[in-house]
Design an enzyme around this catalytic site. Structure first.
Site, mmCIF file in Angstrom:
data_model
loop_
_atom_site.group_PDB
_atom_site.id
_atom_site.type_symbol
_atom_site.label_atom_id
_atom_site.label_comp_id
_atom_site.label_asym_id
_atom_site.label_seq_id
_atom_site.Cartn_x
_atom_site.Cartn_y
_atom_site.Cartn_z
ATOM 1 N N HIS A 186 -66.886 -80.921 -2.064
ATOM 2 C CA HIS A 186 -67.467 -81.112 -0.724
ATOM 3 C C HIS A 186 -68.544 -82.171 -0.699
ATOM 4 O O HIS A 186 -68.706 -82.886 0.287
ATOM 5 C CB HIS A 186 -68.003 -79.782 -0.195
ATOM 6 C CG HIS A 186 -66.896 -78.899 0.263
ATOM 7 N ND1 HIS A 186 -66.494 -77.799 -0.451
ATOM 8 C CD2 HIS A 186 -66.075 -78.987 1.327
ATOM 9 C CE1 HIS A 186 -65.471 -77.243 0.170
ATOM 10 N NE2 HIS A 186 -65.197 -77.937 1.241
ATOM 11 N N GLU A 425 -54.636 -73.174 4.814
ATOM 12 C CA GLU A 425 -55.146 -73.730 3.557
ATOM 13 C C GLU A 425 -54.968 -72.769 2.390
ATOM 14 O O GLU A 425 -55.541 -72.960 1.330
ATOM 15 C CB GLU A 425 -56.603 -74.179 3.703
ATOM 16 C CG GLU A 425 -57.551 -73.151 4.260
ATOM 17 C CD GLU A 425 -58.973 -73.699 4.460
ATOM 18 O OE1 GLU A 425 -59.301 -74.771 3.942
ATOM 19 O OE2 GLU A 425 -59.744 -73.005 5.144
ATOM 20 N N ASP A 449 -57.770 -77.368 0.021
ATOM 21 C CA ASP A 449 -57.658 -76.008 -0.499
ATOM 22 C C ASP A 449 -56.197 -75.601 -0.698
ATOM 23 O O ASP A 449 -55.879 -74.890 -1.646
ATOM 24 C CB ASP A 449 -58.357 -75.015 0.444
ATOM 25 C CG ASP A 449 -59.852 -74.969 0.169
ATOM 26 O OD1 ASP A 449 -60.234 -74.940 -1.011
ATOM 27 O OD2 ASP A 449 -60.641 -74.987 1.134
ATOM 28 N N CYS A 496 -55.995 -82.010 8.142
ATOM 29 C CA CYS A 496 -57.404 -82.421 8.114
ATOM 30 C C CYS A 496 -57.981 -82.522 6.711
ATOM 31 O O CYS A 496 -59.144 -82.844 6.529
ATOM 32 C CB CYS A 496 -58.255 -81.483 8.962
ATOM 33 S SG CYS A 496 -58.344 -79.813 8.311
HETATM 34 C C1 PEP Z 1 -59.355 -78.402 3.248
HETATM 35 O O1 PEP Z 1 -59.455 -77.428 2.518
HETATM 36 O O2 PEP Z 1 -58.470 -79.259 3.135
HETATM 37 C C2 PEP Z 1 -60.338 -78.614 4.334
HETATM 38 C C3 PEP Z 1 -60.167 -79.533 5.257
HETATM 39 O O3 PEP Z 1 -61.462 -77.862 4.313
HETATM 40 P P1 PEP Z 1 -62.672 -78.125 3.297
HETATM 41 O O4 PEP Z 1 -62.404 -79.429 2.586
HETATM 42 O O5 PEP Z 1 -63.900 -78.176 4.116
HETATM 43 O O6 PEP Z 1 -62.587 -76.960 2.384
HETATM 44 MG MG MG Z 2 -60.870 -75.816 2.992
#
Ligand code: PEP
Ligand code: MG
Length: 534
Positions: A186, A425, A449, A496
């Site tokens: 992140h 996810e 994820d 996303c």
């Molecule tokens: C993902 O898991 O792809 C996602 C968009 O959420 P994050 O990266 O915030 O876990």
């Molecule tokens: Mg995620």
């Protein structure tokens, strides 16, 4: 000197290195002769810690109420606790340990004692002990405000957590060099969102503090003490990067449609209000993902309903009519353990996180839901739920949403209507996407994820980069299944995760029927070009 690492966030910069050591976790342990003087050092740090916690208590009490401020009182109580202090003083006076050693030994003793008791309240105390210890050690080692950068710098550390990153003023951060982590961490995603270069897999010794460096996130390398010739070459590359960016501006106002007529919505991932400016400037059609947890990581108390509301209202208004998808708090794993005073978990990625925290903590979820519902009065707002694994969870979510609405009704506070989306996810969500499709207005596939859980590969682990493949056939089949089930139910699908901004995957995702891609604001025009040129 050239040091080869791995690509993190692909951009360049030249600046001064600021080496951030996690001293608090590796305090020096030594024996001291003048134990009285060492005791005074400890007492001074203890008084400073109490004073700073007192200020934090008062500020939080004023801003977010006594309940949220309680945590600081509990921490002050530890610092004033007779048993706790007796053990530290004894470690110094009788054993001759230095203050850092005495504090960590005593804290470890009480931490282990408290975590061995099967009671959530006692365990929460253990986390307070940990926080207090870190505070004391930061004060003893003079690193309490270590992230309060005084001049623009390239930050180098073994690892920086998202909570640490959000404490740094954007204008002070020119780049990040980090030993641990991956492109899917992140902290790297956050840096990418604002266009800060990152190189991974490189450890910078403290002796390089203040030295000049070039950080090349495009090729994953760092140069320390570069000569004038090398700096000139990189200045040219930075200029070229800027030139390419301005060339992309011709894609502003252009429809995102392939040469064979497939239209794809291009949306932005944001971490807060600051990113909206870029999203709008680079012509995003809307916000596809607001990672709300990032907005509250720099604090030690949970946001109130009012704070949620104000934060989202500002985003919605800044979006000027564009749709905004607000994801509910995706806390836990690598995000916000301090904020929630979570107990340490063996497998945090598989632990109590995201919707699991929200569904079991009414005090966290309801204020956020109410805040989002209220912000929906000001524009086109959707709520997105992370880490869903069952239809039953969505039923519980719906109960909570109903509860939030009836509280607002009873209070006479206006709220708007919202669409509801489910993050796909986990393999579980993809496999039951037929069932989930009937319970949502849209899906958003989090490939970061989804890849981690489908392939059983830790997205943060730097040693797994060669294995982590979001385009693995298994992940692609999960996406296909999700899209087919969504379209059967007549709902759209966004991707996303980071894969959405990977040009190598664009054709595949569009062929699989994905309706929208949500990417970092800085990647919007690059992706529009890729799609238009398909
Ligand atoms: C993902 O898991 O792809 C996602 C968009 O959420 P994050 O990266 O915030 O876990
Ligand atoms: Mg995620």
């Amino acid at each position: 000197m050239k040091i080869v690492g791995r690509i993190g966030s692909p951009s360049y910069s030249i600046g001064k290195l600021y080496i951030y050591e996690h001293n608090s976790f590796r305090p020096s342990h030594r024996l001291v002769e003048d134990t009285e003087a060492e005791l005074l050092r400890f007492e001074k740090a203890r008084n400073e810690a109490i004073e700073s916690l007192r200020i934090a208590y008062e500020r939080t009490n004023e801003r977010a109420g006594a309940e949220n401020a309680e945590i600081f009182k509990a921490q002050i109580m530890i610092l004033e606790d007779e048993e706790y202090n007796k053990r530290i003083r004894n470690n110094i006076l009788a054993d001759g340990k230095n203050a850092e050693w005495a504090v960590s030994e005593s804290s470890r003793h009480f931490y282990e004692l408290f975590t061995s008791i099967d009671d959530d309240n006692v365990r929460a105390k253990a986390m307070d002990i940990k926080d207090v210890t870190n505070k004391l050690i930061r004060l003893l080692t003079g690193t309490d405000n270590a992230l309060d950068l005084k001049e623009p710098s390239i930050l180098a550390a073994a690892y920086i957590s998202p909570s640490e990153l959000v404490q740094i003023k954007r204008e002070m951060l020119e780049g990040i060099v980090m030993l641990e982590g991956s492109v899917y961490s992140h902290v790297v995603i956050l840096a990418k969102t604002v266009g800060i270069p990152v190189v991974l897999g490189v450890y910078m010794p403290e002796s390089l503090n203040g030295h000049e460096a070039i950080i090349d996130g495009v090729n994953g390398q760092v140069f320390t003490d570069p000569d004038e010739e090398l700096k000139a070459r990189y200045r040219q590359l930075i200029e070229e990067e800027d030139r390419q960016k301005s060339l992309l501006k011709k894609f502003i106002g252009v429809d995102t449609v392939t040469s064979y007529g497939r239209k794809v919505a291009l949306l932005a991932n944001i971490a807060g209000l600051n990113d909206v400016k870029n999203a709008v400037e680079y012509d995003s059609e809307g916000i596809g993902l607001t990672r709300t947890e990032f907005m509250f990581l720099d604090r030690e108390t949970l946001p109130t309903e009012e704070e949620h509301f104000r934060a989202y209202k500002e985003i919605v208004e800044a979006c000027d009519g564009r749709s905004v998808v607000i994801r509910t708090l995706d806390l836990g794993a690598d995000k916000g353990a301090a904020l929630l005073h979570l107990k340490e978990e063996e497998n945090p990625a598989l632990g109590k996180r995201a919707i699991r925290i929200c569904l079991t903590n009414r005090d966290i979820f309801i204020p956020q839901l109410k805040g989002i519902l209220r912000a929906a009065v000001y524009g086109d707002v959707s709520i997105l739920y992370p880490m869903i694994i069952s239809g039953d969870e969505m039923l519980q979510v719906n109960d909570m949403v109903r509860e939030a609405k009836s509280e607002l009704e009873a209070e006479g506070v206006p709220f708007g209507s919202v669409k509801q989306g489910i993050m796909i996810e986990t393999p579980a969500a993809a496999l039951i996407s037929d069932e989930l499709a009937g319970m949502a207005d849209f899906f958003s596939i989090g490939t970061n994820d989804l890849t981690q859980f489908t392939l059983a590969l830790d997205r943060q682990n730097r040693d797994l980069a060669q294995f982590y493949n979001p385009m693995h056939e298994a992940v692609m089949r999960m996406i296909r299944m999700t899209v087919e089930n969504a379209h059967k139910a007549g709902i759209p699908v966004t991707v996303c995760g980071e894969l959405a901004a990977n040009p190598a995957a664009t054709k595949r995702l569009i062929d699989l029927g994905v309706d929208a891609l949500s990417v970092s604001p800085k990647d919007l025009l690059k992706m529009r070009k890729v799609i238009c040129e398909l």
